[in-house]
Scaffold this motif. Structure first.
Motif, short mmCIF file in Angstrom:
data_model
loop_
_atom_site.label_atom_id
_atom_site.label_comp_id
_atom_site.label_asym_id
_atom_site.label_seq_id
_atom_site.Cartn_x
_atom_site.Cartn_y
_atom_site.Cartn_z
N GLN A 292 0.83 -1.21 0.00
CA GLN A 292 0.00 0.00 0.00
C GLN A 292 0.86 1.26 0.00
O GLN A 292 0.54 2.24 -0.70
CB GLN A 292 -0.93 -0.03 1.22
CG GLN A 292 -1.96 -1.15 1.15
CD GLN A 292 -2.59 -1.47 2.49
OE1 GLN A 292 -2.03 -1.16 3.55
NE2 GLN A 292 -3.76 -2.10 2.47
N LEU A 293 1.94 1.24 0.77
CA LEU A 293 2.85 2.39 0.78
C LEU A 293 3.51 2.57 -0.58
O LEU A 293 3.61 3.70 -1.09
CB LEU A 293 3.91 2.21 1.88
CG LEU A 293 3.43 2.27 3.33
CD1 LEU A 293 4.56 1.90 4.29
CD2 LEU A 293 2.89 3.66 3.67
N GLN A 294 3.96 1.46 -1.17
CA GLN A 294 4.61 1.55 -2.48
C GLN A 294 3.64 2.09 -3.52
O GLN A 294 4.01 2.90 -4.38
CB GLN A 294 5.13 0.17 -2.90
CG GLN A 294 6.24 -0.39 -2.02
CD GLN A 294 7.59 0.29 -2.24
OE1 GLN A 294 7.68 1.34 -2.86
NE2 GLN A 294 8.64 -0.33 -1.71
N TRP A 295 2.38 1.65 -3.46
CA TRP A 295 1.36 2.16 -4.39
C TRP A 295 1.21 3.66 -4.23
O TRP A 295 1.19 4.42 -5.22
CB TRP A 295 0.02 1.46 -4.14
CG TRP A 295 -1.06 1.92 -5.11
CD1 TRP A 295 -1.40 1.34 -6.28
CD2 TRP A 295 -1.90 3.08 -4.95
NE1 TRP A 295 -2.41 2.07 -6.89
CE2 TRP A 295 -2.73 3.13 -6.10
CE3 TRP A 295 -2.03 4.06 -3.98
CZ2 TRP A 295 -3.68 4.13 -6.29
CZ3 TRP A 295 -2.98 5.06 -4.16
CH2 TRP A 295 -3.79 5.10 -5.31
N ALA A 296 1.10 4.11 -2.99
CA ALA A 296 0.88 5.53 -2.73
C ALA A 296 2.07 6.37 -3.19
O ALA A 296 1.90 7.44 -3.80
CB ALA A 296 0.61 5.77 -1.25
N LEU A 297 3.28 5.88 -2.93
CA LEU A 297 4.48 6.64 -3.27
C LEU A 297 4.70 6.73 -4.77
O LEU A 297 5.43 7.61 -5.24
CB LEU A 297 5.70 6.01 -2.59
CG LEU A 297 5.72 6.11 -1.06
CD1 LEU A 297 6.87 5.30 -0.47
CD2 LEU A 297 5.80 7.57 -0.60
N THR A 298 4.06 5.85 -5.52
CA THR A 298 4.14 5.93 -6.99
C THR A 298 2.88 6.55 -7.60
O THR A 298 2.75 6.58 -8.83
CB THR A 298 4.38 4.54 -7.61
OG1 THR A 298 3.35 3.65 -7.18
CG2 THR A 298 5.74 3.99 -7.19
N ASN A 299 1.98 7.02 -6.75
CA ASN A 299 0.73 7.61 -7.23
C ASN A 299 0.46 8.97 -6.59
O ASN A 299 -0.68 9.28 -6.21
CB ASN A 299 -0.44 6.66 -6.98
CG ASN A 299 -0.49 5.52 -7.98
OD1 ASN A 299 -1.07 5.64 -9.05
ND2 ASN A 299 0.14 4.40 -7.63
N GLY A 300 1.50 9.77 -6.44
CA GLY A 300 1.33 11.16 -6.06
C GLY A 300 1.56 11.51 -4.60
O GLY A 300 1.64 12.69 -4.25
N PHE A 301 1.63 10.49 -3.70
CA PHE A 301 1.93 10.76 -2.30
C PHE A 301 3.44 10.98 -2.15
O PHE A 301 4.24 10.36 -2.86
CB PHE A 301 1.53 9.59 -1.42
CG PHE A 301 0.04 9.41 -1.23
CD1 PHE A 301 -0.54 9.58 0.02
CD2 PHE A 301 -0.79 9.06 -2.29
CE1 PHE A 301 -1.91 9.40 0.21
CE2 PHE A 301 -2.15 8.87 -2.12
CZ PHE A 301 -2.71 9.05 -0.87
N GLU A 302 3.82 11.83 -1.22
CA GLU A 302 5.24 12.03 -0.94
C GLU A 302 5.56 11.48 0.45
O GLU A 302 4.79 11.67 1.40
CB GLU A 302 5.60 13.52 -1.01
CG GLU A 302 7.10 13.75 -1.00
CD GLU A 302 7.49 15.11 -1.55
OE1 GLU A 302 8.53 15.64 -1.08
OE2 GLU A 302 6.77 15.65 -2.43
N GLY A 303 6.69 10.76 0.54
CA GLY A 303 7.01 10.06 1.77
C GLY A 303 8.13 10.68 2.58
O GLY A 303 9.05 11.30 2.02
N ILE A 304 8.05 10.51 3.88
CA ILE A 304 9.12 10.90 4.82
C ILE A 304 9.43 9.68 5.67
O ILE A 304 8.55 9.18 6.38
CB ILE A 304 8.70 12.07 5.73
CG1 ILE A 304 8.35 13.31 4.91
CG2 ILE A 304 9.80 12.39 6.73
CD1 ILE A 304 7.76 14.44 5.74
N HIS A 305 10.65 9.18 5.60
CA HIS A 305 11.05 8.03 6.41
C HIS A 305 11.50 8.52 7.78
O HIS A 305 12.36 9.41 7.89
CB HIS A 305 12.17 7.24 5.74
CG HIS A 305 12.57 6.02 6.50
ND1 HIS A 305 13.61 6.01 7.40
CD2 HIS A 305 12.05 4.77 6.52
CE1 HIS A 305 13.72 4.80 7.94
NE2 HIS A 305 12.79 4.04 7.42
#
Length: 465
Positions: A292-305
């Motif tokens: 789900q995270l990988q999907w979001a990060l490739t569909n416009g969401f920006e991530g902070i680890h």
């Protein structure tokens, strides 16, 4: 005889959830079956309940799934007594539909014994863990859970057999309870019993339950079984006192099947808002959440680890937290949805690094959920207050339990289903910046690959993980 308070409340069921995601799952199962439910963070008194005159069920979201037996013995008796005093027909200890527990953490046998002490007129405790709508099944006492297209026995499940805190190495629920210390006979109503006509099944049930029976486990593999279990649970009520039982959200489906007199049309459920952005905080290391995270990060969401070093930085802790908040707020100001996460799946190298840091500091690995979850909750609250975001997802069962308590809310009410077991809810808070916040709490194993996108748009589930 029931008290005047219980008559006033007229509740069908009250429950305590052993974590927050499981609590919203239980709230959903009751609400969609016509038993409107509000989930509280503490046992409510009558003055609070009067704010919600339409409800039929009350939940209390807890975190006993990460407690030791000693902590449970300190915490749960007063909660059970509080729920008992509400005067509902049933009091339900809600467990995860994968029975997450062990002898030392989240011990369900300990819960059962505490329940018998509080509900002292009751001898046998029903245990119903199956929830076919979530693809969780119990057959001849052995528990099964689906992942993707496949169904696995609990001790072979790709996630639960590898759970970092409570890995499940036994599928037979009776053996699990005995391994956790439950002494005495445990009866079973199996799938063959459940195929009987109802009158014959009632005789079978009465014949198996006796003064020597500490618990009775119910099988279920389909809705017809769930409905029959509901009738047996109604038969199990010993007096005017509530029936104490242990189980998954399947309990809500079972009880609603025999509560036709109490069912109401839920026409005034709060409507969800139209939003353009979403904040996600995740402490889950499940492979489902990873997808789900990988999907979001490739569909416009920006991530902070988020690293554990930042969380446990004794010298620069506040500055480090503010830095995370500033980064997230900046992303929001640029019109994007943001994800703050601690790991990308069970094989993320940061997990082993985090465990090393805990060991060096002399802390228990089991404390990681509290530390990371509380931190993520505080970060989420600050980002929401800074940006005015109106919708939040917390991913991870244990994470949700601690993160939600940091938000400054006192109750949740379901808005709409997104994915079975992980609905969208409306928050009630005395803080006007958080009152009305929409919140989805997602356990590690729940939701489609595009779950975060579905929460953003409030569309129903589509692609199965």
């Amino acid at each position: 005889m029931q008290s005047e308070t219980s008559k006033e409340s007229r509740l069908v069921l009250s429950f305590y959830g052993d974590d927050f995601t499981g609590s919203t799952d239980a709230m959903e199962s009751l609400t969609i079956n016509g038993l409107p439910t509000v989930l509280f963070l503490e046992v409510p008194d009558q003055s609070v309940l009067r704010r919600f005159p339409h409800i039929k069920c009350v939940g209390v979201a807890g975190n006993s799934r990460v407690m030791s037996p000693e902590e449970m013995k300190q915490e749960l008796p007063s909660i059970f007594k509080g729920l008992k005093s509400l005067g509902s027909e049933y009091v339900h200890y809600k467990v995860c539909s994968t029975f997450d527990s062990s002898k030392t953490i989240g011990n369900i046998a300990t819960v059962l014994e505490i329940g018998q002490e509080v509900f002292d007129s009751q001898v046998t405790v029903p245990v119903f863990v199956a929830s076919p709508d979530l693809r969780r099944y119990t057959v001849f006492g052995n528990h099964f859970a689906a992942m993707g297209e496949n169904v696995y026995r609990l001790d072979q499940h790709p996630v639960m057999s590898r759970h970092p805190i409570t890995p499940m190495s036994e599928a037979d629920l009776r053996v699990l309870l005995q391994d956790q210390g439950l002494a005495g006979r445990i009866e079973l109503i199996n799938v063959v019993d459940l195929e009987q006509p109802m009158e014959a099944l009632k005789l079978t049930f009465k014949g198996k339950v006796s003064e020597e029976s500490k618990a009775v486990v119910f099988d279920s593999s389909r809705k017809e079984h769930v409905d029959k279990v509901g009738e047996l649970l109604a038969l199990s009520r010993y007096s005017d006192e509530p029936l104490f039982l242990i189980g998954s959200s399947g309990v809500g489906h079972a009880i609603s099947a025999v509560q036709q007199a109490s069912i109401v049309e839920v026409s005034k459920r709060p409507a969800f808002k139209e939003v353009d952005q979403l904040l996600v905080v995740s402490g889950s290391c499940s492979p489902v959440t990873e997808q789900q995270l990988q999907w979001a990060l490739t569909n416009g969401f920006e991530g902070i680890h988020l690293s554990l070093q930042e969380v446990m930085d004794d010298k620069n802790g506040q500055a480090a937290m503010q830095n995370i908040v500033d980064k997230a707020s900046e992303i929001v100001k640029h019109g994007k949805s943001v994800i703050i996460y601690t790991a990308l799946g069970p094989d993320d190298p940061s997990i082993k690094e985090n465990q090393r840091v805990f060991r060096e500091r002399g802390a228990s690995i089991s404390e990681s959920s509290k530390i990371l979850g509380s931190y993520l909750g505080e970060v989420a609250k600050l980002v929401i207050q800074e940006t005015g975001l109106e919708r939040l997802v917390v991913a991870g069962g244990d994470t949700s339990s601690y993160a939600t308590r940091q938000l400054g809310i006192y109750a949740l009410e379901m808005v709409t289903s997104i994915s079975p077991g992980a609905p969208l809810s409306r928050c009630h808070s005395d803080d006007p910046r958080l009152d009305g916040l929409e919140l989805a709490l997602k356990g590690g194993q729940f939701g489609s690959v595009d779950y975060f996108g579905k929460v953003l748009t409030c569309a129903p589930n589509s692609v199965q993980a």
